[in-house]
Write an enzyme that holds these catalytic residues in place. Structure first.
Site, PDB file in Angstrom:
ATOM      1  N   SER A 152       0.831  -1.192   0.000  1.00 60.40           N
ATOM      2  CA  SER A 152       0.000   0.000   0.000  1.00 60.40           C
ATOM      3  C   SER A 152       0.877   1.257   0.000  1.00 60.40           C
ATOM      4  O   SER A 152       1.641   1.486  -0.930  1.00 60.40           O
ATOM      5  CB  SER A 152      -0.954  -0.033   1.194  1.00 60.40           C
ATOM      6  OG  SER A 152      -1.959   0.924   1.075  1.00 60.40           O
ATOM      7  N   ASP A 221     -10.096  -5.391  -4.010  1.00 63.36           N
ATOM      8  CA  ASP A 221      -9.571  -4.298  -3.181  1.00 63.36           C
ATOM      9  C   ASP A 221     -10.542  -3.126  -3.212  1.00 63.36           C
ATOM     10  O   ASP A 221     -10.761  -2.508  -4.253  1.00 63.36           O
ATOM     11  CB  ASP A 221      -8.191  -3.873  -3.705  1.00 63.36           C
ATOM     12  CG  ASP A 221      -7.438  -3.011  -2.712  1.00 63.36           C
ATOM     13  OD1 ASP A 221      -8.074  -2.167  -2.037  1.00 63.36           O
ATOM     14  OD2 ASP A 221      -6.204  -3.155  -2.612  1.00 63.36           O
ATOM     15  N   HIS A 249      -8.670  -4.971   0.703  1.00 64.33           N
ATOM     16  CA  HIS A 249      -7.391  -4.288   0.907  1.00 64.33           C
ATOM     17  C   HIS A 249      -6.796  -4.602   2.274  1.00 64.33           C
ATOM     18  O   HIS A 249      -5.588  -4.790   2.394  1.00 64.33           O
ATOM     19  CB  HIS A 249      -7.593  -2.774   0.769  1.00 64.33           C
ATOM     20  CG  HIS A 249      -6.331  -1.991   0.824  1.00 64.33           C
ATOM     21  ND1 HIS A 249      -5.493  -1.850  -0.256  1.00 64.33           N
ATOM     22  CD2 HIS A 249      -5.739  -1.290   1.835  1.00 64.33           C
ATOM     23  CE1 HIS A 249      -4.454  -1.094   0.068  1.00 64.33           C
ATOM     24  NE2 HIS A 249      -4.580  -0.754   1.338  1.00 64.33           N
TER      25      HIS A 249
END
Length: 275
Positions: A152, A221, A249
């Site tokens: 991320s 996600d 996610h």
């Protein structure tokens, strides 16, 4: 007409206040160091031998880190985590890399976990550079034995670092193209691309990366859309690979699923230097 003008003024003033709030509150929208600030566990609780480290950045900030060792390592992973939680929330990932035969250095950014300072974009880059220096300068590990792994927000930091140094490989998990681009999708009613004080331009960094790249992303996600992963893969010069995942996610520890762990292992083994 006067009433319409008054309504328009109130709406404009309210929107202006919203824009101003978004501009000045950006750091709180990007970083979540208070989420899981406390250390909840250590690698020892999973049977992983490790060293407690304190790294010092170029600008003098002290960072908390762990070095998880394995016998006869196949390489070393420099793990750069996402924007919430701390290194103690990534134990399953550390165990996975150990199973694959890789030692891991995982570090908390400034303002996270037990690290000092306050988070900033430039600061996270300096933090990653301090971790790289620890591996290559202090431990004497060859750059071609170091794999950068970013998840991320950490994917942007890892891509930045990979563009500055010469690692063995780069793994991008659930990465975004850039903060302004992602922010514009999340807040379409705001001029995010004009307001953004944070860039984290992962796609731009990737264009200057020369090592092999693995981009891993999930179609499920809900925070960083799948198309971001597709675009990151498209701009990476190569050699490169794409691994499609499943799950949300924040559905932790993607790679502990056997099929994905095998894919990661195959990619890492394909980048091992011939000696």
């Amino acid at each position: 007409m006067r009433m319409l003008l008054q309504i328009a003024f109130i709406v404009a003033a309210g929107y202006g206040a919203l824009v101003a709030a978004a501009y000045f509150a950006q750091a709180k929208l990007v970083y979540f160091p208070a989420v899981g600030r406390e250390q909840v566990a250590t690698p020892a609780q999973m049977g992983l031998p490790h060293e407690e480290l304190t790294l010092r950045t170029k600008d003098g900030v002290r960072l908390h880190a762990w070095y998880v060792s394995v016998p006869q390592p196949r390489g070393v992973v420099l793990f750069l985590h996402g924007n919430a939680g701390n290194i103690s929330h990534r134990l399953d990932s550390l165990a996975m890399f150990a199973r694959l035969g890789y030692a891991t250095l995982i570090v908390d950014y400034r303002g996270y976990g037990r690290s000092g300072g306050r988070p900033s974009e430039e600061g996270t880059y300096l933090d990653a550079l301090a971790a790289w220096r620890h591996l290559t300068a202090e431990r004497g590990i060859a750059p071609e034995d170091v794999v950068l792994f970013g998840e991320s927000l950490g994917a942007a930091v890892a891509a930045w670092l990979a563009a500055q140094v010469q690692p063995r490989a780069l793994v991008i998990l659930s990465g975004f193209v850039s903060v302004p681009e992602l922010g514009q999708e999340v807040y379409p009613f705001l001029p995010v691309k004009w307001l953004a004080r944070f860039r984290y331009a992962t796609a731009d960094f990737l264009k200057d990366v020369s090592c092999p790249v693995l981009v891993a992303h999930s179609r499920d996600d809900e925070v960083v859309p799948f198309r971001h992963g597709e675009r990151l893969y498209a701009v990476a010069p190569g050699p490169k690979s794409f691994l499609e995942l499943q799950g949300g996610h924040n559905e932790a520890f993607f790679f502990v699923r056997p099929e994905w762990e095998r894919s990661l292992a195959e990619f890492l083994d394909s980048t091992r230097p011939v000696r």
